[in-house]
Design an enzyme around this catalytic site. Structure first.
Site, PDB file in Angstrom:
ATOM      1  N   TRP A  33       0.802  -1.218   0.000  1.00  0.00           N
ATOM      2  CA  TRP A  33       0.000   0.000   0.000  1.00  0.00           C
ATOM      3  C   TRP A  33       0.837   1.272   0.000  1.00  0.00           C
ATOM      4  CZ3 TRP A  33       1.544   2.729   4.139  1.00  0.00           C
ATOM      5  CH2 TRP A  33       2.061   2.024   5.229  1.00  0.00           C
ATOM      6  N   ASN A  34       2.115   1.202   0.350  1.00  0.00           N
ATOM      7  CA  ASN A  34       2.851   2.442   0.613  1.00  0.00           C
ATOM      8  C   ASN A  34       3.269   3.186  -0.652  1.00  0.00           C
ATOM      9  OD1 ASN A  34       4.650   0.334   0.103  1.00  0.00           O
ATOM     10  ND2 ASN A  34       6.256   1.184   1.391  1.00  0.00           N
ATOM     11  N   LYS A  46      -2.601  -7.801  -8.027  1.00  0.00           N
ATOM     12  CA  LYS A  46      -3.359  -7.762  -6.782  1.00  0.00           C
ATOM     13  C   LYS A  46      -2.825  -6.618  -5.941  1.00  0.00           C
ATOM     14  CE  LYS A  46      -3.367  -8.584  -2.848  1.00  0.00           C
ATOM     15  NZ  LYS A  46      -3.649  -7.744  -1.620  1.00  0.00           N
ATOM     16  N   PRO A  47      -3.491  -5.442  -5.973  1.00  0.00           N
ATOM     17  CA  PRO A  47      -3.026  -4.325  -5.136  1.00  0.00           C
ATOM     18  C   PRO A  47      -3.392  -4.558  -3.679  1.00  0.00           C
ATOM     19  CG  PRO A  47      -5.069  -3.728  -6.228  1.00  0.00           C
ATOM     20  CD  PRO A  47      -4.686  -5.099  -6.757  1.00  0.00           C
ATOM     21  N   ALA A  48      -2.741  -3.833  -2.790  1.00  0.00           N
ATOM     22  CA  ALA A  48      -3.086  -3.884  -1.368  1.00  0.00           C
ATOM     23  C   ALA A  48      -4.528  -3.430  -1.179  1.00  0.00           C
ATOM     24  CB  ALA A  48      -2.142  -2.996  -0.571  1.00  0.00           C
ATOM     25  N   GLU A  60      10.761  -8.732  -3.249  1.00  0.00           N
ATOM     26  CA  GLU A  60      11.328  -7.527  -2.631  1.00  0.00           C
ATOM     27  C   GLU A  60      10.680  -7.420  -1.266  1.00  0.00           C
ATOM     28  OE1 GLU A  60      11.198  -3.881  -1.177  1.00  0.00           O
ATOM     29  OE2 GLU A  60      10.390  -3.277  -3.128  1.00  0.00           O
ATOM     30  N   LEU A  61      11.447  -7.777  -0.228  1.00  0.00           N
ATOM     31  CA  LEU A  61      10.884  -8.000   1.095  1.00  0.00           C
ATOM     32  C   LEU A  61      11.323  -6.924   2.086  1.00  0.00           C
ATOM     33  CD1 LEU A  61      11.367 -11.886   1.042  1.00  0.00           C
ATOM     34  CD2 LEU A  61       9.426 -10.534   0.231  1.00  0.00           C
ATOM     35  N   CYS A  87      10.036   0.977   2.463  1.00  0.00           N
ATOM     36  CA  CYS A  87      10.879  -0.186   2.749  1.00  0.00           C
ATOM     37  C   CYS A  87      12.360   0.158   2.788  1.00  0.00           C
ATOM     38  CB  CYS A  87      10.629  -1.284   1.717  1.00  0.00           C
ATOM     39  SG  CYS A  87      10.831  -0.739   0.012  1.00  0.00           S
ATOM     40  N   GLU A 112      11.609  -3.332  11.683  1.00  0.00           N
ATOM     41  CA  GLU A 112      11.277  -2.324  10.674  1.00  0.00           C
ATOM     42  C   GLU A 112      10.151  -1.448  11.232  1.00  0.00           C
ATOM     43  OE1 GLU A 112      10.749  -2.166   5.840  1.00  0.00           O
ATOM     44  OE2 GLU A 112       9.984  -3.918   6.906  1.00  0.00           O
ATOM     45  N   GLY A 154       6.598  -6.828  -0.298  1.00  0.00           N
ATOM     46  CA  GLY A 154       5.906  -6.836   0.978  1.00  0.00           C
ATOM     47  C   GLY A 154       6.784  -7.396   2.075  1.00  0.00           C
TER      48      GLY A 154
END
Length: 459
Positions: free
Chosen positions: A132-133, A156-158, A231-232, A265, A363, A209
């Site tokens: 979502w960010n 699939k968006p947030a 990408e975590l 992130c 985080e 995410g």
């Protein structure tokens, strides 16, 4: 069928209600994407490029509209949201060019009666899951290379920020992309993940995410050996050495740490400052941080918007309370931090930070800047690397030897040297260790959407 209420985090008001996509319809959409792939894969690269450029033109023409959606559903200040749209569109423009640069090669044969050819072919249907960010940038850096490579993609968006993706997909269709070549679903991460990893037509998963969710997707995708880009999570260190330009380092800290209210992130999560300059740096940082305007992203001059929801607020307050209990000096009282109410928090600096604090090990995704002093650079590097994560890191020094040492020894995929904003569409973005694998952006970013096929010809 239940409905999704999309909320404005600045007001908690409902912006729009959407129907969730049923599991049956998700499967049907993937099937349609597979049918569309049979034609899209044959479209000439120059035509794919032209459609991407047309899409980019439409995004530029609707930048204000898209930015407003980002602000309304995500809380990001409007000026910052416009910057995100421009950044997102830079991926579309970059991969419009890269579509024409998917090169094969010939290999000298080992016998005179053979020719050996190597070609690049689209991997197939892509399932993309985004956070979502950055609802525009995170989706275009998956959509654009997938389409450029000749893949079709289901996005699939947030659930917090679906409206931006919906509008981008609508503009893609207006630009001439077949309806089922680029599509979206409205679903929980769990439902989408299960559908994408189990459907045999999906040949690639791309996810941005959290690390725990990424690990689940990797495990589930392994059953059918799907290609995956992950990408975590991150825990970015920001090292400021004694020879740094302190004013420049403070400005870069603000840019990195408080972008999107600290909800990125690659935010500076842990700030390590040499003991010779830590007091001077902290005082200047505190002055700048306390001057940031907090408010509704739609209000002119807002620099820090709301956090995404109450859960995010609670996590930040927990980290502040933990730091206070372990000897941290918090630049504002908790009453002042929370005085705006709702999902708003005033940003703070935590001086005298210790390595055992939650804020130094989790985080944050919020407006906290913890500052810890160090004396020995090797020790600072060791502490910076002492984490399972390795997405982004930053350092400030004006000594090239120190800079090269930090670059070589920091175990991170994205590094800013005297640069608080290193991301760019033409550069590879991704992390080490549990921050994921694969790269997005740059020439590397299209490779995960391609398979290599080798042909040996006997004359």
């Amino acid at each position: 069928m239940s409905k999704l209420s999309v909320l404005n985090p600045a007001t908690n008001a409902v912006i729009k209600e959407l129907e969730y996509t049923s599991n049956e319809e998700i499967t049907a959409q993937i099937d349609r994407a597979y049918e569309a792939f049979q034609e899209w894969r044959t479209v000439d690269a120059h035509e794919r490029s032209a459609k991407l450029l047309k899409w980019a033109e439409l995004i530029d023409a609707h930048i204000d509209e898209i930015a407003e959606l980002i602000t309304l559903e995500g809380g990001k200040p409007l000026a910052e949201a416009k910057g995100e749209v421009a950044y997102a569109n830079s991926y579309v423009k970059w991969y419009a060019e890269e579509a024409k640069r998917i090169y094969g090669r010939t290999i000298p044969a080992n016998t005179p009666d053979k020719e050996i050819l190597v070609g690049k072919f689209p991997v197939g249907v892509v399932g993309a899951i985004t956070p979502w960010n950055f609802p525009a940038a995170m989706i275009t850096r998956k959509m654009a290379p997938a389409l450029a490579a000749g893949c079709t993609i289901v996005c699939k968006p947030a659930v917090q920020t679906p409206l931006t993706t919906i509008r981008l997909v609508e503009l893609a269709h207006e630009a001439g992309f077949p309806k089922d070549a680029i599509s979206f679903i409205i679903a929980s991460g769990r439902d989408a993940g299960e559908a994408f990893t189990s459907h045999e037509a999906i040949r690639k998963i791309t996810f941005t995410g959290s690390t725990p969710v990424g690990k689940t997707l990797i495990k589930d995708a392994a059953d059918s050996v799907k290609n995956a880009t992950m990408e975590l999570g991150g825990l970015a260190p920001f090292i400021i050495h004694k020879d740094a330009d302190i004013d420049a380092a403070v400005e870069a800290t603000i840019a990195s740490k408080f972008r999107n209210a600290g909800q990125t992130c690659i935010c500076a999560n842990r700030i390590y400052v040499h003991e010779d300059i830590v007091d001077q740096y902290t005082e200047k940082l505190m002055t700048k941080v306390h001057g940031l305007k907090v408010g509704n992203g739609m209000d002119e001059g807002t620099e820090v918007g709301p956090l995404i929801n109450q859960g995010a607020v609670d996590k930040v307050l927990d980290q502040i309370t933990d730091a206070m209990g372990k000897g941290g000096h918090v630049s504002r009282s908790l009453d002042e931090v929370t005085e705006l109410g709702g999902n708003f928090l005033k940003p703070v600096v935590i001086s005298n930070a210790k390595q055992d604090m939650k804020v130094m090990n989790e985080e944050t995704f919020g407006p906290i800047a913890p500052v810890m002093a160090y004396s020995d650079l090797d020790e600072a590097i060791k502490i910076a690397n002492d984490t399972p994560f390795g997405l982004a890191a930053y350092f400030y020094t004006n000594d090239y030897r120190t800079g090269l040492k930090l670059y070589n020894e920091l175990e991170y995929g994205v590094i800013g040297w005297n640069d608080g904003g290193p991301s760019a569409a033409h550069a590879p973005f991704g992390g080490f260790k549990e921050s994921g694998y694969g790269r997005e952006g740059g020439t590397e970013g299209i490779e995960p959407y391609l398979e290599t096929k080798y042909l040996s010809i006997k004359k």
